[in-house]
Write a protein that holds these residues in place. Structure first.
Motif, short mmCIF file in Angstrom:
data_model
loop_
_atom_site.label_atom_id
_atom_site.label_comp_id
_atom_site.label_asym_id
_atom_site.label_seq_id
_atom_site.Cartn_x
_atom_site.Cartn_y
_atom_site.Cartn_z
N LEU A 62 0.80 -1.25 0.29
CA LEU A 62 0.03 0.01 0.07
C LEU A 62 1.00 1.39 0.04
O LEU A 62 2.13 0.74 0.44
CB LEU A 62 -1.17 -0.13 1.08
N TRP A 63 0.71 2.86 -0.32
CA TRP A 63 1.03 3.84 -0.28
C TRP A 63 0.17 5.00 -0.48
O TRP A 63 -0.77 4.53 -1.35
CB TRP A 63 1.76 3.69 -2.05
N GLU A 64 0.65 5.69 0.37
CA GLU A 64 0.14 7.32 0.60
C GLU A 64 0.28 7.65 -1.03
O GLU A 64 1.69 8.23 -1.01
CB GLU A 64 -0.32 7.43 1.54
N LEU A 65 -1.45 8.53 -1.26
CA LEU A 65 -1.05 9.50 -2.71
C LEU A 65 -0.99 10.71 -1.61
O LEU A 65 -1.82 11.26 -0.85
CB LEU A 65 -1.40 9.44 -3.41
N ILE A 66 -0.40 12.21 -2.10
CA ILE A 66 -0.02 13.10 -1.98
C ILE A 66 -0.40 14.12 -2.65
O ILE A 66 0.80 13.94 -3.84
CB ILE A 66 0.71 13.78 -0.31
N VAL A 67 -0.99 15.24 -2.33
CA VAL A 67 -1.34 15.51 -4.24
C VAL A 67 -1.86 17.14 -3.25
O VAL A 67 -2.42 17.43 -2.11
CB VAL A 67 -2.88 15.30 -4.80
N GLY A 68 -1.08 18.84 -3.59
CA GLY A 68 -1.60 19.64 -3.87
C GLY A 68 -1.84 20.32 -5.00
O GLY A 68 -1.00 19.88 -5.75
N ILE A 69 -2.54 21.71 -4.94
CA ILE A 69 -2.72 22.12 -6.36
C ILE A 69 -2.69 23.52 -5.99
O ILE A 69 -2.94 24.12 -5.23
CB ILE A 69 -4.09 22.11 -6.60
N GLU A 70 -1.78 24.14 -7.04
CA GLU A 70 -1.97 25.23 -7.24
C GLU A 70 -2.92 26.35 -8.66
O GLU A 70 -2.93 25.55 -9.61
CB GLU A 70 -0.45 26.33 -7.82
N VAL A 71 -4.13 26.59 -8.25
CA VAL A 71 -4.78 27.32 -9.53
C VAL A 71 -5.04 28.60 -9.83
O VAL A 71 -4.89 29.54 -9.44
CB VAL A 71 -5.93 26.73 -8.86
N HIS A 72 -4.70 28.17 -10.96
CA HIS A 72 -4.23 30.04 -11.71
C HIS A 72 -5.46 30.39 -12.63
O HIS A 72 -5.58 30.05 -13.66
CB HIS A 72 -3.14 29.93 -12.25
N ALA A 73 -6.59 31.45 -11.79
CA ALA A 73 -7.66 31.34 -12.37
C ALA A 73 -7.92 33.09 -12.66
O ALA A 73 -7.52 34.06 -11.97
CB ALA A 73 -8.56 31.52 -11.23
#
Length: 548
Positions: A62-73
């Motif tokens: 098992l692996w854990e996924l970590i994601v962060g997002i930068e949205v340019h609107a």
């Protein structure tokens, strides 16, 4: 609100020219990079103890996924962030460098003047996500060189952004809820556009987009699956459109995303993050996360290490590819912009903008479900375009007549949306239908003047541009519904008498033959018979035959 104590600059004449630059940029340099591209089929998502994990099909780990997002609107404003050039840079069809002022092109002596409307759009966005509006903020200069950045720096907000905090709650497909915390929203200016495929040895630069106001919406790394990221992008896009702070059309580059991805095994330190830049499709973002997670897991399971880098995503191959290595943090030499005074926002301004926002999408969705007894699925579709939801509610009581919400909703979600999907129309307000016209069609059907099938055809004619009223079209085509009881009863009686074998089979259990009798009446009257009246008389004479 005290935005800027400088007087507005005089409008400058736009100039039209390309910067032609010799370029020696090596694209897709794979030096010092992990070249492995994992197969997405080598992993699968599982939920365990209400948490999301990736399971390796190779090892079963098992692996854990970590994601962060930068949205340019892109802010929905008439003019750019620091100049009064028209804010049309992401739209196609405009001549290159035709919407560029001296400020956008960084001519010596030109000074930026902050566009108050851009600030207001950022504040509205912050309020909509439940963030804190900083009454004192300021702008910084971020220094780096690229040919489409004439100033040699970007004006942004590193240390004191306009908004801090906030959150979005995601409804996952398995009925779980997942909270995404927002770090901050900062205002910044966009760069120009480099064009590499119009000349064999040179890059061309279009500055129409340079200086456009962007809201950079930075999430905390709270995503643990690609599904969550897709829902977040879609929900944020709908929110921005709903409150009017951005048109957020990804196909026009008005909403772009940078995605930071890492994997690690449970109860171990976080992994090395890899960035995927400038994504402009929610579907592609989801696919890129799965592809990159698979790549990283494959590398780690082979005993190698993940290197800091920026990667792109090839939608055709479904793989990420190396763009550049990031061995160390870049020193952008940030410092406060000396040409822009601090941004002071009053409490009165915040309250005024809060009152402008009105009902938020999730609040509207919950109210529609409760008020009109419609399903969660239908309410979500409506709320995705608040113009459609407003249209729906106006139809219910237009002209003082109360109409069945569920029947009206069918006209909108089934017939109008079917037409819009077939014609690639994404903005409900551009569809050639108004409240009066749809309610006229609805009322004609409910009153028995026209049956459902001709009414659908009439609606399609109007959607395709027919300017006549629904009743005019009905009368012209001669498709008004026959509701004459005496005529329909006689037709039904003769039909039943003429088919004794079918009557016998019907009474012996072949119930589907009922549709045969109804269909024969419809065929004889060319579909104009009132189906409710026909059903009643067919049933009456079939029952009489049974008694005999």
């Amino acid at each position: 609100m005290i935005i800027n104590n400088l007087n507005k600059l005089n409008k400058f004449n736009s100039f039209q020219r390309y910067y032609s630059l010799q370029t020696s940029v090596k694209l897709n340099d794979t030096s010092n990079s992990n070249n492995s591209n994992g197969n997405k089929n080598n992993i699968k998502y599982i939920v365990k103890n209400n948490n999301d994990y990736l399971k390796s099909n190779k090892t079963g780990d098992l692996w854990e996924l970590i994601v962060g997002i930068e949205v340019h609107a892109q802010t929905k404003t008439k003019e750019k962030l620091f100049s009064n050039s028209l804010n049309i840079g992401s739209m196609e069809g405009f001549k290159a460098n035709s919407r560029v002022s001296y400020v956008d092109a960084a001519f010596p002596g030109s000074l930026p003047v902050l566009n108050e409307k851009c600030v207001e759009q950022a504040i509205k966005t912050g309020l909509a996500i439940g963030g804190k509006i900083n009454k004192y903020s300021y702008f910084d200069r971020k220094h780096y060189f690229y040919q489409d950045l004439p100033q040699g720096y970007q004006i942004t907000q590193l240390n004191a952004p306009i908004v801090q905090g906030g959150q979005l709650i995601l409804d996952l497909k398995d009925n779980r809820k997942h909270k995404i915390n927002i770090s901050h929203i900062q205002l910044e200016q966009d760069s120009g556009k480099s064009i590499h495929d119009l000349h064999p040895t040179k890059s061309l630069v279009d500055l129409n987009r340079a200086g456009i106001g962007l809201m950079e919406i930075v999430s905390q790394p709270d995503f643990t699956s690609s599904e969550q990221v897709g829902l977040y992008i879609t929900q944020l896009q709908h929110l921005l459109k709903h409150i009017g702070s951005s048109d957020a059309n990804m196909q026009f580059g008005e909403l772009r995303c940078d995605v930071n991805i890492s994997v690690h095994k449970p109860d171990t330190p976080l992994g090395t993050r890899v960035e995927i830049k400038n994504m402009i499709s929610a579907k592609a973002i989801v696919s890129s996360i799965d592809a990159e997670a698979a790549r990283q897991i494959e590398i780690l399971e082979n005993g190698d290490i993940i290197k800091r880098e920026t990667r792109g995503f090839n939608q055709d191959s479904g793989e990420t590819f190396h763009l550049r290595t990031k061995e160390d943090e870049v020193d952008y030499r940030f410092f406060p912009d000396p040409d822009l005074p601090p941004l002071i926002t009053s409490e009165e301004t915040i309250e005024r903008l809060k009152n402008q926002i009105g009902e938020l999408p999730q609040e509207m969705r919950d109210r529609l479900i409760k008020q009109y007894d419609i399903s969660l699925y239908d309410a979500n579709i409506l709320v995705n375009d608040h113009k459609a939801a407003k249209f729906f509610e106006q139809c219910i009581s237009f002209g003082g007549t109360k109409r069945d919400p569920k029947k009206l909703l069918t006209w909108i979600l089934r017939d109008i949306y079917k037409w819009s999907n077939s014609n690639n129309v994404t903005d409900f307000s551009t569809i050639n239908i108004n409240v009066e016209t749809l309610t006229q069609i609805y009322d004609l059907v409910e009153s028995g003047y026209v049956s459902m099938n001709p009414a659908k055809e009439i609606l399609e004619m109007i959607l395709n541009g027919d300017k006549r009223s629904p009743k005019e079209i009905v009368d012209h085509l001669g498709v008004s519904q026959i509701s004459d009881h005496q005529l329909l009863e006689e037709l039904c009686r003769k039909l039943v008498d003429a088919h004794p074998n079918e009557v016998k089979d019907y009474h012996e259990g072949k119930i589907r033959l009922f549709k045969f009798f109804v269909g024969q009446i419809m065929k004889e009257t060319k579909g104009r018979s009132n189906p409710e009246i026909v059903n009643n008389y067919i049933k009456k004479y079939l029952d009489l035959k049974k008694d005999n």
